[in-house]
Motif scaffolding. Structure first.
Motif, mmCIF file in Angstrom:
data_model
loop_
_atom_site.group_PDB
_atom_site.id
_atom_site.type_symbol
_atom_site.label_atom_id
_atom_site.label_comp_id
_atom_site.label_asym_id
_atom_site.label_seq_id
_atom_site.Cartn_x
_atom_site.Cartn_y
_atom_site.Cartn_z
ATOM 1 N N PRO A 183 0.799 -1.233 0.000
ATOM 2 C CA PRO A 183 0.000 0.000 0.000
ATOM 3 C C PRO A 183 0.832 1.284 0.000
ATOM 4 O O PRO A 183 0.485 2.234 -0.698
ATOM 5 C CB PRO A 183 -0.822 -0.112 1.287
ATOM 6 N N ARG A 234 2.106 1.575 -3.611
ATOM 7 C CA ARG A 234 1.124 1.520 -4.699
ATOM 8 C C ARG A 234 0.770 2.925 -5.173
ATOM 9 O O ARG A 234 0.612 3.168 -6.365
ATOM 10 C CB ARG A 234 -0.129 0.787 -4.237
ATOM 11 N N TYR A 248 5.935 -3.686 5.825
ATOM 12 C CA TYR A 248 4.526 -4.048 5.678
ATOM 13 C C TYR A 248 4.237 -5.410 6.306
ATOM 14 O O TYR A 248 3.249 -5.588 7.015
ATOM 15 C CB TYR A 248 4.142 -4.031 4.196
#
Length: 93
Positions: free
Chosen positions: A34, A37, A56
Motif C-alpha cells: 500500500p 502503490r 509491511y
C-alpha cells in the motif's frame, strides 16, 4: 571431479534470474504494498521496495497479534458454551 561440478554438468536447466525478471518481480511487489502503490508512476529503487515490503509484513504480523489478543480477551468474557465462543475459538485455531 567434484560432486558439485558433475551435478552442474548433468543439469542443463539454468536457475539464473535475469535482470528483466528481477525488475518485473520488484514492480509486481511494489503494486502489492500500500505505501508504494500510490507512487506507482514514480521510480522507486528495488532496495526501497524490499524495505517497505519488510515493514509491511512486520505491520501485518503486529495486526494479527493484536487481533488474536482481542479475540482471546473477548473469549475470556464470553460464555464458554455459547455459539459466539465457538466461533471465536475457531478463529484462534
Amino acid at each position: 571431479m567434484s560432486t558439485r561440478r558433475s551435478r552442474s554438468r548433468q543439469s542443463p536447466v539454468s536457475t539464473e534470474i535475469t535482470d528483466a525478471q528481477i525488475t518485473d518481480l520488484v514492480s509486481k511487489l511494489q503494486q502489492l504494498i500500500p505505501e508504494l502503490r500510490a507512487r506507482r508512476s514514480d521510480k522507486v529503487s528495488a532496495s526501497k521496495v524490499l524495505q517497505e515490503t519488510c515493514n509491511y509484513i512486520k505491520s501485518l504480523h503486529r495486526e494479527v497479534d493484536d487481533l488474536s489478543d482481542r479475540l482471546s480477551q473477548l473469549l475470556a468474557t464470553t460464555d464458554s458454551n455459547s455459539a459466539q465462543a465457538a466461533i471465536i475459538r475457531s478463529l484462534l485455531m
